[in-house]
Scaffold this active site. Structure first.
Site, PDB file in Angstrom:
ATOM      1  N   GLU A  28      19.287 -61.882   6.163  1.00 32.03           N
ATOM      2  CA  GLU A  28      19.870 -61.795   7.513  1.00 32.03           C
ATOM      3  C   GLU A  28      20.763 -63.002   7.799  1.00 32.03           C
ATOM      4  O   GLU A  28      21.818 -62.889   8.422  1.00 32.03           O
ATOM      5  CB  GLU A  28      18.751 -61.665   8.559  1.00 32.03           C
ATOM      6  CG  GLU A  28      18.057 -60.301   8.462  1.00 32.03           C
ATOM      7  CD  GLU A  28      16.868 -60.165   9.406  1.00 32.03           C
ATOM      8  OE1 GLU A  28      15.982 -61.045   9.352  1.00 32.03           O
ATOM      9  OE2 GLU A  28      16.821 -59.202  10.186  1.00 32.03           O
ATOM     10  N   GLU A  35      10.382 -56.549   5.216  1.00 32.54           N
ATOM     11  CA  GLU A  35       9.502 -56.635   6.385  1.00 32.54           C
ATOM     12  C   GLU A  35       8.567 -55.440   6.544  1.00 32.54           C
ATOM     13  O   GLU A  35       7.456 -55.562   7.044  1.00 32.54           O
ATOM     14  CB  GLU A  35      10.339 -56.809   7.661  1.00 32.54           C
ATOM     15  CG  GLU A  35      10.971 -58.191   7.824  1.00 32.54           C
ATOM     16  CD  GLU A  35      12.218 -58.409   6.990  1.00 32.54           C
ATOM     17  OE1 GLU A  35      12.592 -57.520   6.186  1.00 32.54           O
ATOM     18  OE2 GLU A  35      12.832 -59.487   7.118  1.00 32.54           O
TER      19      GLU A  35
END
Ligand SMILES: NC(=O)c1ccc[n+]([C@@H]2O[C@H](COP(=O)([O-])OP(=O)(O)OC[C@H]3O[C@@H](n4cnc5c(N)ncnc54)[C@H](O)[C@@H]3O)[C@@H](O)[C@H]2O)c1
Length: 694
Positions: A104, A124
């Site tokens: 990210e 995640e």
């Protein structure tokens, strides 16, 4: 944390937080400081972000999980905003690992370059979450909706070269990363390339609604008890249909919702439990370990063969010793057949097949194993036989060799006393099939040396097992709890449930197999043998004895074609048997019990709380080091549902006060056993204080 250096007119910020440059508070702060410093320095024309050591960045720093530092400013969101707002081009130079928050971070940069072989992932979902710092919104804008969906829903890494043609990477660097990234930054400056923000790109797809609708159905079917994968699809839908800012708000909402689900709590608990289990309070992590280069196994039966395969799979040569040539041939034959089956399924190449078989030797002679660094005994479960074997091992094994026993019920301290080197003796309790099951209970005897324990713990990782330390007691952690679970399951049948009712309720709860199907699979004679011992040792302990009657009929489960269930020849499907319904009904009648309908909730509560109460005793006695170790034992060895996080976490989530209240209610049941339901002192205490096990 993130040293800042000038290379000509390019500022290089090096992420440096070993082992994987986790984005902890200090690192986040120094990235922001670096980017800001570069803005203020007129000589800087561009910025390169690069990782030191083994990764670009592995994402969040797990050491900060559940601490205020995790949410302290600058948060990851602030870091990303700072980078996006930079007036000078920021180039991410990626090698080895860019995962989760690390990816990210890279996605917020204006440009990205990478070397081949880097693992790119947003994992995640494996913790029951979704990427919460723009990953679901930015990744589809650079790799396309379908690739992003696959990556985010599975969490699996993709090698950088496979993504080379996408807008994720502006250039692939062949050769060293830093000079390549610097040259690329120079090019951006010279060519005056406009600063690109991923957020401004569209998500391109001919038919996003159609694709996402199909994906949602498929993902929901596979995800079963876990809400995160479907939430990932929802977040991607937001990316495809909403402007970036609104999509990001949606991502945030979904992330927060997932963070509070019991399923995500369970997955995070299991993740941390796995890490915690390798820590033993009085055995420091730097305890020297013994070298394990050669292994030996005594007994080539059900367990011995599987244990030997574990060593061969890890590349460790292993010699299997038997008493008689026929037993040895049979054992080695089974090993070969197992490997052949794996090869037939395409999961083992012919080379690996030969290599693994080549690592396993058989012998009838103790002299052939004298040199092994560890020997694991897996002979009959009989103290006399164990004594013979351990006296012999004491005599022949080289000094410093670890002498391990795979016993499931015998006293490891007593076994150690058969030798003159009890410090080298330890229990290694494998689960059947030993080459498949993840769990390894490592039984620490009162004399076991710290380095012997540390070595065995390390070995468990080498052979890809989840090692959990247990103290010496009857049944260790797992089987000691299981006995109470099975006792309770039997009472339920005596009171009115049928075996298939109990199994259905427990399987609906999520157990891989209900208690009675499991008993039939393991063989009813095993439990019968233990119960007969208990009737003598503990005459006051209440048992329901209807399974004994099934055993008396010679029905021992799958292996005899009938047990609590019946089986069709050659099949393993458990078929409810009217004869057994009659048997249990007659049994209740004899006891004067009026059979009643028992709800699924009561079945689940009674079975699971039986585990929890014994677990509390095990914890209190120090047989388990921590509640999460108990959970790990149940998740990896007993088919307890992962989405519930293990029996102790499940109890925590129900509220221990409620668990105790239910136990008191069960104690008042006219056919119940008030003694069984007396809350363990630790459980009662934690409940009274409003605390939890974990
Ligand atoms: N079967 C399971 O599910 C399971 C699970 C965990 C632990 N265990 C434990 O593992 C051990 C072995 O169990 P198993 O199920 O593999 O038994 P098994 O009967 O399948 O195998 C035992 C093997 O040991 C050999 N043997 C017996 N005495 C010997 C001796 N003196 N020297 C060399 N070999 C000898 C036998 O010939 C036989 O091949 C037991 O202690 C048992 O409690 C079994």
């Amino acid at each position: 944390m993130a040293p800042y250096a000038l290379h000509g007119n390019v500022a290089v910020i090096t992420l440096d937080n070993p082992p994987v440059n986790g984005l902890g508070h200090a690192l986040r702060t120094s990235i922001v400081d670096g980017v800001n410093a570069a803005q203020d320095d007129a000589s800087v024309a561009a910025i390169v972000l690069i990782g030191a050591g083994k990764a670009f960045s592995g994402g969040a720093d797990i050491r900060e999980f559940n601490t205020p530092k995790m949410f302290a400013e600058p948060t990851l969101h602030t870091v990303l905003k700072t980078i996006e707002a930079s007036g000078k081009p920021v180039v991410a130079g990626i090698h080895a690992v860019a995962m989760g928050g690390g990816l990210e971070l890279a996605l917020s940069c204006h440009f990205r370059v990478a070397v081949p072989g880097a693992q790119i992932a947003l994992p995640e979902v494996k913790l029951g979450l979704l990427p919460g710092a723009g990953g679901t919104q930015r990744l589809p804008r650079v790799v396309g909706l379908e690739t992003a969906l696959n990556m985010i829903v599975t969490g699996n890494p993709v090698p950088s070269e496979k993504l080379a043609g996408t807008a994720l990477f502006d250039e692939m660097i062949q050769g060293d990363l830093l000079p390549g990234a610097l040259a690329f930054a120079q090019k951006v400056v010279t060519e005056k390339r406009p600063l690109k923000l991923v957020r401004s790109l569209p998500v391109k797809h001919p038919n996003p609604e159609g694709f996402l609708g199909f994906a949602r159905n498929t993902v929901a079917a596979v995800a079963k008890n876990f809400p995160a994968p479907v939430a990932c699809v929802d977040a991607l839908e937001a990316a495809a249909t909403l402007p970036f800012e609104q999509g990001s708000v949606r991502e945030r909402e979904l992330f927060t919702k997932l963070m509070n689900t019991p399923e995500s709590k369970a997955l995070r608990h299991a993740f941390f439990a796995e890490r915690a289990a390798s820590k033993i309070p009085d055995v420091p992590e730097d305890t020297p370990v013994r070298d394990i280069k050669r292994a030996a196994v005594i007994g080539a039966g059900t367990m011995g063969g599987g244990i030997a395969m574990n060593f061969a799979n890890a590349g460790i040569p292993v010699t299997v010793l038997e008493m008689k040539p026929e037993a040895l041939d049979k054992g080695l034959g089974t090993i070969r057949k197992n490997y052949e089956n794996t090869m037939k399924k395409g999961r083992l190449t012919p080379e690996k097949f030969e290599q693994r078989l080549g690592l396993i030797k058989g012998t009838l002679d103790y002299d052939d194993i004298a040199n092994a660094d560890i020997v694991i005994e897996a002979v009959f479960e009989d103290m006399g036989v164990k004594q013979q074997v351990f006296e012999k091992l004491d005599h022949v094994m080289k000094p410093g060799a670890i002498l391990a026993s795979n016993t499931s019920t015998l006293d490891v301290d007593q076994i150690a006393a058969f030798t003159k080197r009890p410090q080298d003796v330890i229990g290694t309790h494998f689960f059947s099939p030993a080459n498949v099951m993840k769990l390894l209970e490592i039984v620490r005897g009162k004399a076991t040396a710290k380095d012997a324990l540390a070595t065995t713990m390390k070995l468990s990782k080498t052979i890809k097992k989840t090692g959990v330390v247990a103290g010496v007691c009857d049944g260790f952690i797992g089987n000691r709890m299981l006995e109470q679970y099975l006792r309770q399951a039997m009472f339920l049948v005596e009171e009115g449930a049928l075996p298939q009712d109990v199994d259905r309720a427990m399987e609906k709860f999520g157990m891989a197999m209900g208690p009675f199907r499991m008993s039939d699979m393991a063989g009813l004679d095993v439990g019968w043998y233990i119960r007969k011992r208990r009737y003598v040792e503990k005459p006051n302990m209440k048992y329901s004895r209807w399974i004994d009657r099934i055993c008396e009929m010679g029905r021992f489960g799958q292996k005899t074609g009938a047990g609590i269930y019946k089986y069709e020849a050659g099949k393993r499907d458990a078929i409810p048997d009217p004869q057994i319904t009659e048997l249990v009904t007659a049994y209740s009648k004899e006891l004067g019990v009026e059979r009643r309908k028992i709800s699924d909730t009561e079945i689940v509560e009674r079975c699971v709380y039986a585990l929890v109460n014994e677990g509390a005793k095990i914890l209190e006695e120090g047989i388990a080091l921590r509640a999460s170790d108990i959970d790990l034992v149940y998740l990896t060895g007993y088919g307890f549902p992962l989405h519930r996080g293990g029996p102790m976490l499940y109890a925590d989530m129900q509220g221990l006060v409620n668990v105790v209240a239910a136990m008191r209610r069960f104690g008042k049941n006219p056919h119940g056993d008030p003694k069984f339901w007396e809350p363990a002192p630790l459980l009662a205490k934690l409940a009274a204080e409003g605390k939890t096990f974990n």
